[in-house]
Scaffold this active site. Structure first.
Site, PDB file in Angstrom:
ATOM      1  CE  LYS A  64      -3.820  -2.364   2.190  1.00 58.55           C
ATOM      2  NZ  LYS A  64      -4.757  -3.025   3.310  1.00 58.55           N
ATOM      3  CD  GLN A 108      -3.672  -4.513   6.669  1.00 58.58           C
ATOM      4  OE1 GLN A 108      -3.223  -3.519   5.849  1.00 58.58           O
ATOM      5  NE2 GLN A 108      -4.057  -5.570   5.963  1.00 58.58           N
ATOM      6  CG  ASP A 131      -9.807  -0.439   4.949  1.00 60.27           C
ATOM      7  OD1 ASP A 131      -9.972  -0.508   3.854  1.00 60.27           O
ATOM      8  OD2 ASP A 131      -9.353  -1.064   5.830  1.00 60.27           O
TER       9      ASP A 131
END
Ligand code: NAD
Length: 298
Positions: A64, A108, A131
């Site tokens: 990422k 994460q 997200d």
């Protein structure tokens, strides 16, 4: 975009269109780099939080950052040990939430055992929620309001769009009902303007073959290696593989690629399909987040 031009289309041995997520991600990153250069400063910044030492999570975060840099974004990384407390994780996320130089925050997942992700995610302000996983982002998606949408199902939608797969009036089956993938995928496919008729299959679905075999589009997100075989697939259907299982034979998707590519009309490879598209959509969401915060002009 070149994917929809016939010369750019790659076919599998069995003649299905190969939906190449790596190539599409690179195209999106290149488009973002042009857009971000044109916008100039202030720099768009993505922050990631990694807790513990899960190897795949570390690799995901690394790629990422690499792609964020290629897109011309700043990226910041905060790492905590596997013994971090709930309060320590929440403090870190709270600080990023308050920092005006950070435009997107990605925690994460999964967090190590013993940590509850929900209070952590809910510290992410909706305008930084790249997200798309907080209650408020999910609520906006349910209500059909503009906002930040979970990256993996959004990546599936980009694949469908850019490969010119018709959705209106078509039938779709989504396998898996998580808030990360399956549920938002159902909402996105059934949205006004996309207009698929969607069935949600899950671990208690009585007959998965029967449920899938008339579908025009199958999105498999169960995390069970080779769950979907040729018997599940209507000739010419589009089959999108989200599942990732680490087996003795390496990474396997939910789709038995060799069997299904001979019958499908279009199919994603695994790896190289939905994974890279998740990253592309994370970066698109980060630019959207910067715009939502009024930091760059639309
Ligand atoms: P999850 O474990 O939360 O959900 C799995 C879902 O699959 C559940 O809703 C369950 O009901 C369903 N399921 C389980 N067994 C089934 C069966 N036999 N038949 C039908 N449905 C069944 O997982 P998740 O977070 O939604 O992730 C799903 C998979 O996608 C995992 O393998 C994950 O690693 C992968 N993933 C991939 C990406 C990507 O970018 N490609 C991103 C996120 C997750």
């Amino acid at each position: 975009m070149t994917d929809s031009s016939p010369s750019a289309v790659q076919l599998t041995e069995g003649g299905a269109v190969l939906m190449n997520g790596n190539r599409l991600r690179d195209e999106i990153v290149a488009e973002l780099a042009i857009e971000i250069e044109r916008l100039g400063s202030p720099a768009v910044c993505l922050a990631t939080v990694l807790v513990g030492d899960d190897k795949p999570s570390r690799l995901y975060v690394k790629s990422k950052h690499k792609k964020a840099q290629q897109a011309g974004m700043l990226s910041r990384h905060v790492e905590l040990g596997a013994d971090a407390t709930q309060a320590e994780v929440e403090t870190v996320v709270g600080e990023l939430a308050d920092d005006p130089s950070v435009h997107g925050i990605l925690v994460q997942l999964p967090l190590p055992d013993g940590l509850d992700p929900e209070p952590v995610l809910d510290l992410v302000p909706p305008e930084k929620d790249v997200d798309g996983l907080t209650e408020r982002s999910m609520g906006r998606l349910v209500r059909g309001k503009p906002g930040l949408v979970p990256c993996t199902p959004l990546g599936v939608m980009r694949l469908l769009e850019r490969y010119g797969i018709e959705t209106a009036g078509k039938t779709a089956v989504v396998i898996g009902r998580s808030t990360l993938v399956g549920l938002p995928q159902v909402l996105l496919l059934g949205r006004k303007g996309v207009d698929a008729t969607v069935t949600l299959a899950h671990s208690r679905t009585a007959d998965l073959v029967e449920t899938c075999r008339n579908a025009d589009i199958i999105v498999a997100a169960a995390g069970i290696a080779k769950l979907i075989g040729a018997e599940h697939v209507k000739p010419g259907a589009t089959v999108i593989d989200v599942g990732v299982s680490r087996t003795g034979d390496g990474i396997q998707g939910d789709v038995d690629f060799d069997a299904v590519q001979a019958i499908a009309g279009a199919i994603t490879p695994m790896p190289g399909g939905t994974g890279p598209m998740t990253i592309a959509c994370l970066l698109q969401n980060t630019l959207t987040a910067a715009r939502l915060q009024g930091l760059v002009e639309d």
